[in-house]
Design a protein around this motif. Structure first.
Motif, mmCIF file in Angstrom:
data_model
loop_
_atom_site.group_PDB
_atom_site.id
_atom_site.type_symbol
_atom_site.label_atom_id
_atom_site.label_comp_id
_atom_site.label_asym_id
_atom_site.label_seq_id
_atom_site.Cartn_x
_atom_site.Cartn_y
_atom_site.Cartn_z
ATOM 1 N N ARG A 174 -26.430 -1.933 -12.689
ATOM 2 C CA ARG A 174 -25.474 -1.000 -12.087
ATOM 3 C C ARG A 174 -26.268 0.158 -11.472
ATOM 4 N NH1 ARG A 174 -23.649 0.761 -16.676
ATOM 5 N NH2 ARG A 174 -24.910 -0.710 -17.854
ATOM 6 N N ASN A 175 -26.143 0.308 -10.183
ATOM 7 C CA ASN A 175 -26.955 1.280 -9.444
ATOM 8 C C ASN A 175 -26.769 2.705 -9.973
ATOM 9 O OD1 ASN A 175 -28.065 -0.614 -7.703
ATOM 10 N ND2 ASN A 175 -26.362 -0.471 -6.261
ATOM 11 N N GLY A 176 -27.874 3.408 -10.064
ATOM 12 C CA GLY A 176 -27.838 4.825 -10.396
ATOM 13 C C GLY A 176 -27.961 5.153 -11.862
ATOM 14 N N VAL A 177 -27.774 4.177 -12.754
ATOM 15 C CA VAL A 177 -27.788 4.469 -14.194
ATOM 16 C C VAL A 177 -29.206 4.773 -14.666
ATOM 17 C CG1 VAL A 177 -27.268 3.588 -16.496
ATOM 18 C CG2 VAL A 177 -25.738 3.062 -14.578
ATOM 19 N N PHE A 178 -30.159 3.909 -14.317
ATOM 20 C CA PHE A 178 -31.541 4.141 -14.743
ATOM 21 C C PHE A 178 -32.075 5.431 -14.123
ATOM 22 C CE2 PHE A 178 -36.025 3.551 -15.356
ATOM 23 C CZ PHE A 178 -36.120 2.804 -16.528
ATOM 24 N N GLU A 179 -31.679 5.685 -12.881
ATOM 25 C CA GLU A 179 -32.105 6.915 -12.218
ATOM 26 C C GLU A 179 -31.626 8.149 -12.991
ATOM 27 O OE1 GLU A 179 -31.643 3.813 -8.921
ATOM 28 O OE2 GLU A 179 -30.946 4.189 -10.949
ATOM 29 N N LYS A 180 -30.408 8.067 -13.534
ATOM 30 C CA LYS A 180 -29.877 9.175 -14.330
ATOM 31 C C LYS A 180 -30.692 9.341 -15.610
ATOM 32 C CE LYS A 180 -25.428 9.498 -14.608
ATOM 33 N NZ LYS A 180 -24.008 9.253 -14.998
ATOM 34 N N ALA A 181 -31.114 8.225 -16.191
ATOM 35 C CA ALA A 181 -31.943 8.297 -17.398
ATOM 36 C C ALA A 181 -33.271 8.983 -17.106
ATOM 37 C CB ALA A 181 -32.171 6.895 -17.960
ATOM 38 N N ASN A 183 -37.388 -2.407 -40.236
ATOM 39 C CA ASN A 183 -36.337 -2.214 -39.247
ATOM 40 C C ASN A 183 -36.654 -2.991 -37.973
ATOM 41 O OD1 ASN A 183 -34.802 -0.484 -40.850
ATOM 42 N ND2 ASN A 183 -35.843 1.343 -40.092
ATOM 43 N N TYR A 184 -35.681 -3.784 -37.555
ATOM 44 C CA TYR A 184 -35.759 -4.512 -36.293
ATOM 45 C C TYR A 184 -34.602 -4.021 -35.417
ATOM 46 C CZ TYR A 184 -39.132 -8.030 -38.009
ATOM 47 O OH TYR A 184 -40.249 -8.683 -38.483
ATOM 48 N N TYR A 185 -34.910 -3.683 -34.164
ATOM 49 C CA TYR A 185 -33.891 -3.146 -33.267
ATOM 50 C C TYR A 185 -33.766 -4.022 -32.025
ATOM 51 C CZ TYR A 185 -34.388 1.280 -35.859
ATOM 52 O OH TYR A 185 -34.440 2.260 -36.836
ATOM 53 N N ILE A 186 -32.524 -4.248 -31.615
ATOM 54 C CA ILE A 186 -32.243 -4.777 -30.285
ATOM 55 C C ILE A 186 -31.525 -3.655 -29.541
ATOM 56 C CG2 ILE A 186 -31.116 -6.567 -28.921
ATOM 57 C CD1 ILE A 186 -31.124 -8.329 -31.427
ATOM 58 N N LEU A 187 -32.136 -3.183 -28.457
ATOM 59 C CA LEU A 187 -31.568 -2.064 -27.720
ATOM 60 C C LEU A 187 -30.512 -2.561 -26.724
ATOM 61 C CD1 LEU A 187 -34.826 -0.001 -27.092
ATOM 62 C CD2 LEU A 187 -33.329 -0.052 -29.103
ATOM 63 N N ALA A 188 -29.627 -1.668 -26.303
ATOM 64 C CA ALA A 188 -28.503 -2.064 -25.451
ATOM 65 C C ALA A 188 -28.931 -2.082 -23.990
ATOM 66 C CB ALA A 188 -27.305 -1.146 -25.689
ATOM 67 N N SER A 189 -28.523 -1.117 -23.188
ATOM 68 C CA SER A 189 -28.834 -1.163 -21.759
ATOM 69 C C SER A 189 -29.140 0.235 -21.231
ATOM 70 C CB SER A 189 -27.660 -1.757 -20.969
ATOM 71 O OG SER A 189 -26.474 -1.013 -21.184
ATOM 72 N N THR A 190 -29.957 0.269 -20.199
ATOM 73 C CA THR A 190 -30.144 1.489 -19.410
ATOM 74 C C THR A 190 -29.832 1.121 -17.967
ATOM 75 O OG1 THR A 190 -31.954 2.057 -20.933
ATOM 76 C CG2 THR A 190 -31.650 3.481 -19.038
#
Length: 638
Positions: A62-69, A234-241
């Protein structure tokens, strides 16, 4: 001695620090017995540090989300930023397109003010052309470094055959661990959560090498967040950026975030900085996942319609609460031009480990008939209480109720062939109904047998099932399934067989698998596996492949074969269609059953690639029920 004025003392202290006369932190105060601050020490341990982790940007991005991060990270000032891959959309062999995507990424990353550590996801390395580009850009696909006594290992989970890790990478990681025995912690990063995959991938060797030290593992790929415990770590699965997501909220594993890590003497402390707020690292742990799963299961509505007469029908929607918390449901039916309902609004309180049923009647209006009626639409909300200011457990949506009286399959097991006898277990999807069945091909009625226990058959049989409401006579249409008694197919004798498979490669624009008898192959040969990308070479779209050979079956049994492909595929054994996974589609799996005797059996796998993505995996399972790669069986060709 006269006390220096405050501003003069501050200047002296700064002077001392600037020229090396003092290394003490600046904190100058006109000390009194009582002060308006606590006696806790300043959080300024030089061994502590903070860094951030970004997760999947692509995969339906989704455009712009990573840029916001990136903008927010620049304001937070982590010491560096890690990632778990999927930086570009990928899945191309076109050098210009690959360069364009990496140029887009470079433009985004160029705005990040601190050091960034990259590792590849499946969108970054999806073929050998893209691997070559990655290595030209970054030099390596896996690596390690030590920062302030912490060992960081970045892995490539696209390495090897499929979702596996090559021998050379396993050896590299084990050596990096062995060469750094005194580090205070080890952080392991990869794209795929390979510990969840059933097929052997070599990761167990790496876990064994880590077992005597503290470590943390992080991955992405699923676009769904989860913290879990494995080997007491601890094992993590991260969501999305910015990657594709329904964004149903952090409680349901779906939110855009960066992970903020503070390293202390006790190890890493993680919080998730959602781009709309801050969530603890256990926002979805095993307990939270159980709550979310129970709620998601509850809203997996499967409406059932029963016909009372030509103008009236009963609608049943069962809501099952398998969790340990009370669920709250509200809903209302939208106005309908062809059907009227005796109830339009619903408000339910569903106790733990129980179920409730929406039960209402609809009638046709005027000359309308059920067979031409548009779907009913139920607007609904489901929630359970959450502590104040915590992310809520809340789902909402619109359920289309199609006016169809055919019931869903009640069969617990889908396998429809058997060798000697077959026990059929049925499950009633709606409460309060009577399940009647026949085994002689006749239509079930209220006078037919009531299903109460599993049914055992010993010959080919057609099972027919209908649901009845004994109070008002309402009934469903008939569901049926033919269960076939089969014999084991005999093997063939191939004294001159040799390892491998014959293949034929074709080019053309296909929407479904063609009739290959009418086509001329572009080239032929022998291969050892189903690596369609390797056979396609520089071509990434519009081709087809036929594989033929003999599979060596280890024992007499019923076998389940399946293909997972993007796009269409079929699998034949003895020219019998076993798996039909045809059509233009994204990667998906389909399967089928066949009875085989021990020995060699001829097979044929047909595959075509239309556009965007190319993959083919063939697997099987025998009597043990464990799925294995088809390539794990000895494959033979003439």
């Amino acid at each position: 001695m006269q006390r220096l004025p405050f501003f003069l003392a501050l200047i002296c202290t700064v002077f001392n620090l600037e020229f090396g006369f003092s290394q003490k932190p600046i904190f100058i105060v006109d000390s009194t017995a009582i002060n308006p601050w606590t006696k806790r020490p300043f959080e300024n341990n030089p061994e502590n540090f903070q860094f951030a982790i970004v997760t999947d940007r692509t995969g339906g991005h989704r455009n712009g989300v990573f840029e916001k991060a990136v903008e927010k990270l620049n304001k937070l000032h982590p010491e560096f930023v890690m990632c778990v891959g999927d930086l570009i959309e990928g899945y191309s062999k076109d050098q210009k397109e690959i360069d364009r995507q990496w140029a887009e990424w470079d433009d985004i990353l160029g705005k990040l003010k601190m050091r960034f550590f990259a590792l590849p996801g499946n969108h970054d390395i999806s073929n050998e052309v893209m691997r070559k580009v990655w290595l030209e850009r970054y030099g390596k696909a896996w690596y390690h470094f030590v920062y302030k006594g912490v060992l960081f290992i970045a892995m490539d989970s696209n390495d090897g055959d499929g979702l596996s890790i090559s021998r050379s990478q396993i050896d590299y990681v084990k050596k990096a661990i062995a060469d750094n025995p005194q580090v205070r912690w080890t952080m392991l990063y990869m794209h795929h959560p390979v510990w969840n995959y059933k097929d052997f991938n070599g990761f167990n060797e790496i876990e064994a090498a880590l077992q005597s030290r503290p470590y943390t593992v992080l991955a992405g790929h699923n676009h769904q967040y989860l913290k879990t415990q494995r080997n007491n770590r601890n094992y993590y699965i991260l969501a999305s950026t910015g990657g594709g997501s329904q964004l149903r909220g952090p409680r349901f594993q779906e939110f855009d975030h960066v992970t903020w890590v503070t390293f202390t003497d006790e190890g890493p402390e993680l919080v998730n900085l959602a781009l709309s707020g801050i969530h603890n690292d256990d926002i979805v742990d095993d307990a939270g996942l159980a709550k979310a799963k129970a709620m998601l299961d509850a809203v997996n509505f499967k409406p059932q319609l029963l016909k009372i007469d030509a103008r009236r029908a009963q609608v049943l929607v069962n809501i099952q609460n398998s969790g340990l918390d009370t669920l709250y449901f509200e809903g209302h039916l939208y106005h309908h031009h062809q059907l009227s309902s005796n109830q339009g609004k619903f408000k339910l309180k569903i106790a733990p480990q129980s179920n409730h049923q929406l039960n209402f009647e609809v009638s046709t209006i005027g000359n309308a008939t059920f067979d031409k009626a548009a779907p009913l639409e139920l607007d609904w909300q489901m929630s359970l209480p959450s502590p104040f200011m915590e992310a809520p457990y809340h789902l909402e949506g619109t359920l289309p109720i199609i006016v169809d009286f055919t019931p869903p399959s009640p069969a617990v097991e889908e396998r429809s062939i058997f060798l000697t006898t077959k026990t059929i277990e049925l499950k009633q999807p709606q409460t309060g109904l009577s399940m009647r069945y026949t085994l002689d091909g006749t239509e079930p009625s209220l006078n037919s047998k009531t299903y109460q226990a599993p049914i055992t058959i010993s010959n080919t049989t057609t099972l027919k099932v209908r649901y009845f409401n004994t109070k008002n006579g309402a009934a469903s249409n008939t569901w049926q399934q033919v269960y076939r008694k089969v014999t084991l197919l005999e093997p063939v004798t191939m004294p001159t067989a040799k390892p491998g498979m014959a293949y034929r490669f074709y080019e053309g624009k296909f929407q479904t698998l063609p009739n290959f008898k009418t086509l001329t192959p572009l080239r032929t040969g022998t291969v050892q596996d189903f690596n369609v990308e390797l056979l396609a070479g520089s071509r990434i779209n519009h081709y087809a492949i036929v594989y033929e050979g003999f599979v060596d079956i280890p024992a007499d049994d019923l076998y389940y074969f399946y293909t997972r492909s993007d796009e269409g595929s079929k699998l034949y054994i003895h020219d019998q269609l076993v798996v039909d996974n045809d059509g233009s589609h994204e990667e998906r799996a389909r399967g089928g059953d066949i009875a085989l005797k021990k020995g060699l059996h001829p097979f044929r796998v047909e595959y075509f690639e239309g556009f965007e993505g190319q993959s083919l995996f063939v697997g099987y399972s025998g009597g043990d029920g464990k799925r294995k790669p088809f390539i794990g069986l000895p494959l033979m060709s003439k």
